[in-house]
Design a protein around this motif. Structure first.
Motif, PDB file in Angstrom:
ATOM      1  N   GLY A 527       0.806  -1.211   0.000  1.00  0.00           N
ATOM      2  CA  GLY A 527       0.000   0.000   0.000  1.00  0.00           C
ATOM      3  C   GLY A 527       0.835   1.256   0.000  1.00  0.00           C
ATOM      4  N   LEU A 528       0.236   2.334  -0.455  1.00  0.00           N
ATOM      5  CA  LEU A 528       0.820   3.671  -0.415  1.00  0.00           C
ATOM      6  C   LEU A 528      -0.192   4.614   0.202  1.00  0.00           C
ATOM      7  CD1 LEU A 528       2.550   4.155  -3.897  1.00  0.00           C
ATOM      8  CD2 LEU A 528       3.685   3.996  -1.675  1.00  0.00           C
ATOM      9  N   LYS A 529       0.304   5.491   1.084  1.00  0.00           N
ATOM     10  CA  LYS A 529      -0.598   6.408   1.768  1.00  0.00           C
ATOM     11  C   LYS A 529       0.056   7.775   1.913  1.00  0.00           C
ATOM     12  CE  LYS A 529      -2.725   7.116   6.322  1.00  0.00           C
ATOM     13  NZ  LYS A 529      -2.922   6.520   7.660  1.00  0.00           N
ATOM     14  N   LYS A 530      -0.731   8.806   1.648  1.00  0.00           N
ATOM     15  CA  LYS A 530      -0.308  10.187   1.878  1.00  0.00           C
ATOM     16  C   LYS A 530      -1.499  10.911   2.494  1.00  0.00           C
ATOM     17  CE  LYS A 530       1.746  14.238  -0.402  1.00  0.00           C
ATOM     18  NZ  LYS A 530       0.772  15.237   0.091  1.00  0.00           N
ATOM     19  N   SER A 531      -1.353  11.347   3.741  1.00  0.00           N
ATOM     20  CA  SER A 531      -2.512  11.904   4.446  1.00  0.00           C
ATOM     21  C   SER A 531      -2.366  13.379   4.767  1.00  0.00           C
ATOM     22  CB  SER A 531      -2.752  11.121   5.748  1.00  0.00           C
ATOM     23  OG  SER A 531      -1.615  11.199   6.579  1.00  0.00           O
ATOM     24  N   THR A 532      -1.383  14.052   4.180  1.00  0.00           N
ATOM     25  CA  THR A 532      -1.224  15.483   4.410  1.00  0.00           C
ATOM     26  C   THR A 532      -1.035  16.206   3.082  1.00  0.00           C
ATOM     27  OG1 THR A 532       1.186  15.294   4.642  1.00  0.00           O
ATOM     28  CG2 THR A 532      -0.123  15.073   6.652  1.00  0.00           C
ATOM     29  N   GLY A 533      -1.209  17.528   3.129  1.00  0.00           N
ATOM     30  CA  GLY A 533      -1.034  18.325   1.933  1.00  0.00           C
ATOM     31  C   GLY A 533      -2.301  18.422   1.110  1.00  0.00           C
ATOM     32  N   ALA A 534      -2.206  19.088  -0.025  1.00  0.00           N
ATOM     33  CA  ALA A 534      -3.378  19.291  -0.868  1.00  0.00           C
ATOM     34  C   ALA A 534      -3.851  17.994  -1.513  1.00  0.00           C
ATOM     35  CB  ALA A 534      -3.067  20.319  -1.952  1.00  0.00           C
ATOM     36  N   LEU A 535      -2.916  17.104  -1.848  1.00  0.00           N
ATOM     37  CA  LEU A 535      -3.261  15.804  -2.417  1.00  0.00           C
ATOM     38  C   LEU A 535      -3.110  14.737  -1.346  1.00  0.00           C
ATOM     39  CD1 LEU A 535      -3.901  13.890  -4.785  1.00  0.00           C
ATOM     40  CD2 LEU A 535      -1.424  13.784  -5.222  1.00  0.00           C
ATOM     41  N   ARG A 536      -4.186  13.989  -1.109  1.00  0.00           N
ATOM     42  CA  ARG A 536      -4.167  12.904  -0.126  1.00  0.00           C
ATOM     43  C   ARG A 536      -4.701  11.648  -0.799  1.00  0.00           C
ATOM     44  NH1 ARG A 536      -6.028  17.493   1.606  1.00  0.00           N
ATOM     45  NH2 ARG A 536      -8.214  16.923   1.230  1.00  0.00           N
ATOM     46  N   PHE A 537      -4.094  10.517  -0.514  1.00  0.00           N
ATOM     47  CA  PHE A 537      -4.542   9.285  -1.152  1.00  0.00           C
ATOM     48  C   PHE A 537      -4.178   8.089  -0.294  1.00  0.00           C
ATOM     49  CE2 PHE A 537      -0.314  10.231  -2.851  1.00  0.00           C
ATOM     50  CZ  PHE A 537       0.369   9.044  -2.600  1.00  0.00           C
ATOM     51  N   ASP A 538      -4.822   6.980  -0.598  1.00  0.00           N
ATOM     52  CA  ASP A 538      -4.488   5.698   0.006  1.00  0.00           C
ATOM     53  C   ASP A 538      -4.846   4.617  -1.003  1.00  0.00           C
ATOM     54  OD1 ASP A 538      -3.788   3.647   1.626  1.00  0.00           O
ATOM     55  OD2 ASP A 538      -5.147   4.129   3.263  1.00  0.00           O
ATOM     56  N   ALA A 539      -3.923   3.706  -1.238  1.00  0.00           N
ATOM     57  CA  ALA A 539      -4.150   2.630  -2.200  1.00  0.00           C
ATOM     58  C   ALA A 539      -3.586   1.334  -1.653  1.00  0.00           C
ATOM     59  CB  ALA A 539      -3.507   2.973  -3.544  1.00  0.00           C
ATOM     60  N   SER A 540      -4.295   0.242  -1.896  1.00  0.00           N
ATOM     61  CA  SER A 540      -3.859  -1.081  -1.446  1.00  0.00           C
ATOM     62  C   SER A 540      -4.095  -2.100  -2.553  1.00  0.00           C
ATOM     63  CB  SER A 540      -4.638  -1.527  -0.201  1.00  0.00           C
ATOM     64  OG  SER A 540      -4.324  -0.732   0.914  1.00  0.00           O
ATOM     65  N   ALA A 541      -3.127  -2.992  -2.724  1.00  0.00           N
ATOM     66  CA  ALA A 541      -3.275  -4.141  -3.614  1.00  0.00           C
ATOM     67  C   ALA A 541      -2.957  -5.386  -2.800  1.00  0.00           C
ATOM     68  CB  ALA A 541      -2.337  -4.030  -4.806  1.00  0.00           C
ATOM     69  N   TYR A 542      -3.732  -6.457  -3.009  1.00  0.00           N
ATOM     70  CA  TYR A 542      -3.546  -7.642  -2.183  1.00  0.00           C
ATOM     71  C   TYR A 542      -3.792  -8.910  -2.990  1.00  0.00           C
ATOM     72  CZ  TYR A 542      -8.648  -7.411  -2.102  1.00  0.00           C
ATOM     73  OH  TYR A 542      -9.970  -7.350  -2.480  1.00  0.00           O
ATOM     74  N   TYR A 543      -3.193  -9.995  -2.495  1.00  0.00           N
ATOM     75  CA  TYR A 543      -3.406 -11.323  -3.075  1.00  0.00           C
ATOM     76  C   TYR A 543      -3.488 -12.317  -1.928  1.00  0.00           C
ATOM     77  CZ  TYR A 543      -2.517 -15.797  -5.335  1.00  0.00           C
ATOM     78  OH  TYR A 543      -2.614 -17.099  -5.740  1.00  0.00           O
ATOM     79  N   THR A 544      -4.510 -13.188  -1.943  1.00  0.00           N
ATOM     80  CA  THR A 544      -4.693 -14.189  -0.895  1.00  0.00           C
ATOM     81  C   THR A 544      -4.888 -15.558  -1.513  1.00  0.00           C
ATOM     82  OG1 THR A 544      -5.742 -12.587   0.589  1.00  0.00           O
ATOM     83  CG2 THR A 544      -6.059 -14.913   1.094  1.00  0.00           C
ATOM     84  N   ARG A 545      -4.120 -16.516  -1.009  1.00  0.00           N
ATOM     85  CA  ARG A 545      -4.258 -17.911  -1.409  1.00  0.00           C
ATOM     86  C   ARG A 545      -4.919 -18.671  -0.262  1.00  0.00           C
ATOM     87  NH1 ARG A 545      -4.877 -22.023  -5.038  1.00  0.00           N
ATOM     88  NH2 ARG A 545      -3.965 -23.964  -4.245  1.00  0.00           N
ATOM     89  N   TYR A 546      -6.111 -19.238  -0.535  1.00  0.00           N
ATOM     90  CA  TYR A 546      -6.834 -20.014   0.465  1.00  0.00           C
ATOM     91  C   TYR A 546      -6.606 -21.502   0.214  1.00  0.00           C
ATOM     92  CZ  TYR A 546      -9.529 -16.093   2.296  1.00  0.00           C
ATOM     93  OH  TYR A 546      -9.902 -14.926   2.899  1.00  0.00           O
ATOM     94  N   ASN A 547      -6.170 -22.194   1.242  1.00  0.00           N
ATOM     95  CA  ASN A 547      -6.111 -23.646   1.227  1.00  0.00           C
ATOM     96  C   ASN A 547      -7.234 -24.169   2.111  1.00  0.00           C
ATOM     97  OD1 ASN A 547      -2.855 -22.825   1.135  1.00  0.00           O
ATOM     98  ND2 ASN A 547      -3.492 -24.409  -0.306  1.00  0.00           N
ATOM     99  N   GLY A 548      -8.169 -24.887   1.483  1.00  0.00           N
ATOM    100  CA  GLY A 548      -9.313 -25.392   2.235  1.00  0.00           C
ATOM    101  C   GLY A 548     -10.340 -24.323   2.522  1.00  0.00           C
ATOM    102  N   PHE A 549     -10.656 -23.479   1.525  1.00  0.00           N
ATOM    103  CA  PHE A 549     -11.688 -22.453   1.647  1.00  0.00           C
ATOM    104  C   PHE A 549     -13.033 -23.152   1.861  1.00  0.00           C
ATOM    105  CE2 PHE A 549     -14.842 -19.515  -0.132  1.00  0.00           C
ATOM    106  CZ  PHE A 549     -14.456 -18.307   0.432  1.00  0.00           C
ATOM    107  N   ILE A 550     -13.723 -22.830   2.956  1.00  0.00           N
ATOM    108  CA  ILE A 550     -14.980 -23.485   3.305  1.00  0.00           C
ATOM    109  C   ILE A 550     -16.138 -22.759   2.624  1.00  0.00           C
ATOM    110  CG2 ILE A 550     -16.504 -24.157   5.199  1.00  0.00           C
ATOM    111  CD1 ILE A 550     -14.021 -24.196   7.009  1.00  0.00           C
TER     112      ILE A 550
END
Length: 747
Positions: A527-550
Motif C-alpha cells: 500500500g501507499l498512503k499520503k494523508s497530508t497536503g493538498a493531495l491525499r490518497f491511500d491505495a492497497s493491492a492484495y493477493y490471498t491464497r486459500y487452502n481449504g476455503f470453506i
C-alpha cells in the motif's frame, strides 16, 4: 475506504486560504493494534483536584497544514476505514453497513433493510467479525443473511473497519476483517466541564422513516455516568418499480454505563438492550407470507485500563462482555385465510468473552526501539436454531476458545518501522450433526431421491496458528509505503460443522460437515498512503491464497422436510421439486459444506485533491476505485463477489459549510459462480449539503448545531446487488431518497 479515515472521506481535512486550516472532529483509531502510543490528551480537571483524561486528538482526525510530515502510527501497518458520527447521521439506513457499503472494498449483503451485513473484499459471515468497544456483537448474523447485527448506527460515535494483520488481535473468525463500533457507553474520560450530550435525528423520504437519539455523559469527583437511547421507524421503501413489500423496520434501544476515572486509568461497566422487528422482502412477501424477525438482546460490558508506567509495563487493559440474544422468525402460513403470525423458528445465543492486553515500556536496543504487547483472549457461546415443529437447523452447540497473541514493533530508523504479530488459539465445538451423508434414487420414481445421514455427536477441536510481518517506509513528499504478509488459520464455525436442516433465508437445505479442517489463508499486501497536503490518497493491492476455503456446495437437488434421525426427501433439479410429505411446499436447494482451494486478489484506492481556495474555504475533487476477483482452483468463480466500482465527486468545505456531489458506478458483473446469473451495472448519484455552527459557551459548555440534507440514488436507478441472496428474486434496492438530518452537541 482503505486507511482513509477522516483523511479521504468527504469529511476529511482540507486547507483553506487562511493560515490556520479548518478544524475537523478528532478521530482516535483504537482497533488495529494493542500497541497504543502515549495519548496526546489535554488534561482537564474535575474541579476536585483529580485530573481526568480528555478525548485524545490524532493526526488523522484533525486538519493538518499542507506539508506537515506524517507521523508513524499503529494503524498505518494495515488498511483502515473509519466512518464518523457525521457520516452515520447523514446516511439513510438502520444498519452499520449502510454507512460503509459505498467505501472501497466494502459492500453490504442487503438481504433486508434490517439485516445488512458487511462484506469485506468479497468475504462475509464467518470471516468478518463485528464488535462494540472491543467485544463481539454476540449474535447469530453469521449463520444467516436474514439475521441482524444487534447494534444500531445511533449507538456509534464512529465505526472502524480493519483488514490485514491487525485482525490477529481478535481471532480466526476475523480472517476477512473487523467492523468495530466505538462509543462512550463505558466512559473512558471526564467530559470537559463535567458534562457532554447530544440529540440527533432525521427523516427519510424513500421509506417515510424517522429516527432520533440522545446521549448524555456527566461526572464529578472521578465518577462518570452515561445514558443513551434511540428509536427508529421506517415503512416499506420505494424502488423505481414501486414499493418493495415487507421492508419495514421498527427498532429501539439504549444503554446505561458508569466508570471510575483517574489519572492512571479507568474502570467501567455498561448495560445495553436492543429490540428490533423487521420484514424480509422477496417472493414470500409478495405472496402475503410476510416473513419477519423479532429480535432482542441484553448485553453487559466491562472495560478498564491501568497506565502503570513502571516495572517495565506501559499499561494493562481488559475487556469483558456477556450477552443473551434471541430472535423469533415469524410468518403468515395461510395468507388470506388466517392472517395471524406464527413462529417458524427461534434462534438463541448466550455468549461470554474476555480479553486482556499488557503493553511493555519501549526497550532500546542496538537495532532500534522495541514496543510491544501480549494478550489473552477467551470466549464461550451456546447457540441453537430450533424450527419446524421441533426440527433444528442447529442443535444446541457450545463453542469454547482460548488464545494468546503477541504484537511487537521495531523502529529501525526514523523512516523505517517493522511489526511482527502471532496468535495461537484453541477452539472446541461440541454439537450434534450428520455424517455419512448419501442418497438413493427411489424405485419407480425417476429424479426422486431419499437421503440418509447418521447422527454424530461430540466435540471437534482445532488449534489455528497465525502470524504476520509488516514494514513501513517513509518516502519523500510525506508518503508512506507499507508491505505486509500474513498466514492465518481459521477454525470452522459451529454452523459449518453441525447444520442439518432447512434454512429459509437463503432457500437452502444445509448439511454441515463435521470433518472440516482449519481454513488457511496466505496474504501479501502492498500500500501507499499520503494523508497530508493538498493531495491525499491511500491505495492497497492484495493477493490471498486459500487452502481449504470453506463454502456451501450446491448438490443439484431440491428438498423439503427432514426427520430428526437424518432422513429427507429431495428431487433432482428440473423435476418439479418439493412435495413428498415435508413441512413446507417450498423447495430448498441442497447444499453441503465443503472445502476447496481458492485465490482472491484485488485493489482499492481513494484520493482527494484540494484544487483551490474559494470564498471562505476550499473546493476539490475526490475519486475511488475498487475490485476483487475470486476463483476456485478449477477456474470457476466464487459466488456473490461484488463488481468493479469507480466513483468521484466535487466538494466544498469551510469552517461551517460542507457540500459534495458525486457518482459511484458499479460495472456489470459477468464473473459469476455456479447457479448465479449476470448482474447489470448501475450508477448512484448522490449530493449532500450541511451547515455547522458553534454557539456561545456558557458555564463551560459549548453547543454545536448541525443541519443537513443528503440525497442518495438521485437518478432513481434500478439497483440489483450481485452480492445479495435476494438478487435471484429480483429485489431492487431503494430508489431516489432525500434525508433531512440534524444534531445538537454539547461539548
Amino acid at each position: 475506504m482503505t486507511a482513509v479515515a477522516a483523511v479521504l472521506s468527504p469529511s476529511g481535512p482540507a486547507h483553506a486560504q487562511e493560515a490556520t486550516p479548518t478544524e475537523l472532529p478528532a478521530i482516535e483509531v483504537t482497533t488495529p493494534s494493542p500497541i497504543v502510543k502515549p495519548k496526546r490528551a489535554k488534561a482537564a480537571s474535575s474541579g476536585q483536584g483529580v485530573p481526568q483524561t480528555a478525548p485524545p486528538a490524532t493526526a488523522e482526525g484533525a486538519a493538518i497544514p499542507p506539508g506537515t510530515a506524517l507521523d508513524f502510527d499503529d494503524h498505518a501497518f494495515v488498511a483502515v476505514t473509519t466512518a464518523s458520527d457525521r457520516e452515520i447521521a447523514a446516511t439513510n439506513g438502520p444498519t452499520l453497513t449502510d454507512t460503509l457499503e459505498n467505501k472501497p472494498g466494502i459492500v453490504g449483503s442487503t438481504f433486508a433493510p434490517g439485516a445488512n451485513r458487511p462484506i469485506i473484499r468479497g468475504l462475509d459471515s464467518y470471516r468478518v467479525r463485528t464488535q462494540e468497544n472491543g467485544i463481539g456483537t454476540h449474535d447469530v448474523a453469521a449463520i444467516s443473511e436474514d439475521h441482524a447485527i444487534p447494534v444500531d448506527p445511533n449507538a456509534a460515535d464512529r465505526v472502524e473497519v480493519v483488514r490485514g494483520p491487525a485482525t490477529l488481535r481478535y481471532g480466526s473468525q476475523a480472517i476477512g476483517g473487523v467492523v468495530s463500533v466505538e462509543n462512550q457507553r463505558i466512559p473512558t474520560y471526564m467530559p470537559k466541564g463535567g458534562f457532554s450530550g447530544a440529540v440527533s435525528g432525521g427523516g427519510t423520504s424513500v421509506d417515510e422513516g424517522v429516527d432520533g437519539a440522545f446521549k448524555v455523559t456527566a461526572g464529578a469527583n472521578g465518577i462518570v455516568v452515561h445514558a443513551d437511547g434511540f428509536r427508529r421507524e421506517t415503512e416499506d421503501y420505494d424502488s423505481p418499480n414501486g414499493k418493495v413489500a415487507n421492508t419495514f423496520v421498527d427498532s429501539k434501544g439504549g444503554a446505561l454505563g458508569a466508570s471510575l476515572v483517574g489519572t492512571d486509568g479507568f474502570f467501567g461497566v455498561s448495560f445495553a438492550r436492543i429490540e428490533s422487528v423487521y420484514g424480509i422482502p422477496g417472493e414470500e412477501a409478495e405472496e402475503g407470507v410476510n416473513p419477519r424477525i423479532d429480535m432482542v438482546q441484553d448485553k453487559v460490558l466491562a472495560k478498564g485500563e491501568w497506565r502503570v508506567r513502571d516495572f517495565g509495563l506501559e499499561a494493562v487493559r481488559f475487556w469483558f462482555g456477556a450477552s443473551d440474544y434471541k430472535h423469533d422468525e415469524l410468518a403468515i402460513h395461510d395468507p388470506g385465510v388466517d392472517n395471524e403470525f406464527e413462529v417458524g423458528s427461534t434462534f438463541t445465543n448466550k455468549e461470554q468473552e474476555a480479553r486482556v492486553e499488557i503493553q511493555h515500556l519501549p526497550v532500546g536496543t542496538v537495532l532500534g526501539e522495541f514496543t510491544g504487547a501480549i494478550g489473552a483472549h477467551w470466549g464461550h457461546r451456546k447457540t441453537r436454531g430450533q424450527s419446524f415443529e421441533g426440527e433444528s437447523l442447529l442443535e444446541p452447540v457450545e463453542t469454547d476458545s482460548i488464545a494468546a497473541f503477541w504484537f511487537e514493533e521495531l523502529a529501525l530508523t526514523r523512516k523505517t518501522r517493522l511489526q511482527a504479530a502471532a496468535r495461537i488459539e484453541h477452539t472446541a465445538v461440541d454439537g450434534t450433526g450428520w455424517e455419512d451423508f448419501h442418497g438413493e434414487e427411489e424405485v419407480g420414481s425417476p429424479g426422486e431421491w431419499h437421503f440418509h445421514a447418521h447422527e454424530i455427536s461430540g466435540e471437534k477441536s482445532f488449534t489455528p496458528v497465525s502470524a504476520s510481518l509488516g514494514a513501513l517506509y517513509q518516502l519523500p513528499f510525506a508518503t508512506v509505503a507499507r508491505l505486509t504478509g500474513q498466514y492465518v488459520e481459521r477454525a470452522p464455525d459451529a454452523a459449518e460443522l453441525f447444520s442439518k436442516g432447512m434454512h429459509e433465508a437463503t432457500g437452502t437445505f444445509e448439511v454441515g460437515n463435521p470433518f472440516l479442517d482449519v481454513e488457511k489463508a496466505t496474504t501479501i499486501e502492498a500500500g501507499l498512503k499520503k494523508s497530508t497536503g493538498a493531495l491525499r490518497f491511500d491505495a492497497s493491492a492484495y493477493y490471498t491464497r486459500y487452502n481449504g476455503f470453506i463454502y456451501r456446495q450446491l448438490q443439484g437437488f431440491e428438498c423439503d422436510g427432514a426427520s430428526s434421525v437424518g432422513e429427507f426427501h429431495c428431487e433432482e433439479e428440473g423435476h418439479g421439486g418439493g412435495g413428498g410429505g415435508g413441512h413446507s411446499h417450498e423447495a430448498f436447494d441442497l447444499v453441503y459444506f465443503q472445502q476447496r482451494d481458492a485465490n482472491f486478489y484485488g485493489f482499492e484506492a481513494a484520493a482527494q485533491y484540494d484544487v483551490a481556495p474559494i470564498w471562505r474555504g476550499v473546493w476539490g475533487i475526490d475519486g475511488q476505485y475498487d475490485f476483487v476477483n475470486a476463483k476456485f482452483d478449477d477456474g470457476s468463480y466464487v459466488p456473490r463477489i461484488p463488481p468493479h466500482r469507480l466513483g468521484g465527486g466535487l466538494y466544498y468545505r469551510d469552517a461551517n459549510w460542507f457540500a459534495r456531489a458525486g457518482v459511484l458506478h458499479a460495472f456489470d458483473q459477468n464473473r459469476f459462480g455456479e447457479e448465479e446469473i449476470a448482474t447489470p451495472g448501475y450508477t448512484l448519484v448522490s449530493a449532500e449539503i450541511s451547515y455547522t455552527v458553534e454557539g456561545r459557551t456558557e458555564n463551560g459548555i459549548a453547543p454545536v448545531f448541525t443541519v443537513g440534507l443528503k440525497g442518495e440514488n438521485l437518478a432513481d436507478e434500478e439497483v440489483l446487488n450481485h452480492a445479495s441472496f435476494k438478487r435471484r428474486e429480483g429485489v431492487l434496492e431503494p430508489g431516489a431518497s432525500v434525508r433531512l438530518f440534524g444534531s445538537v452537541k454539547l461539548n
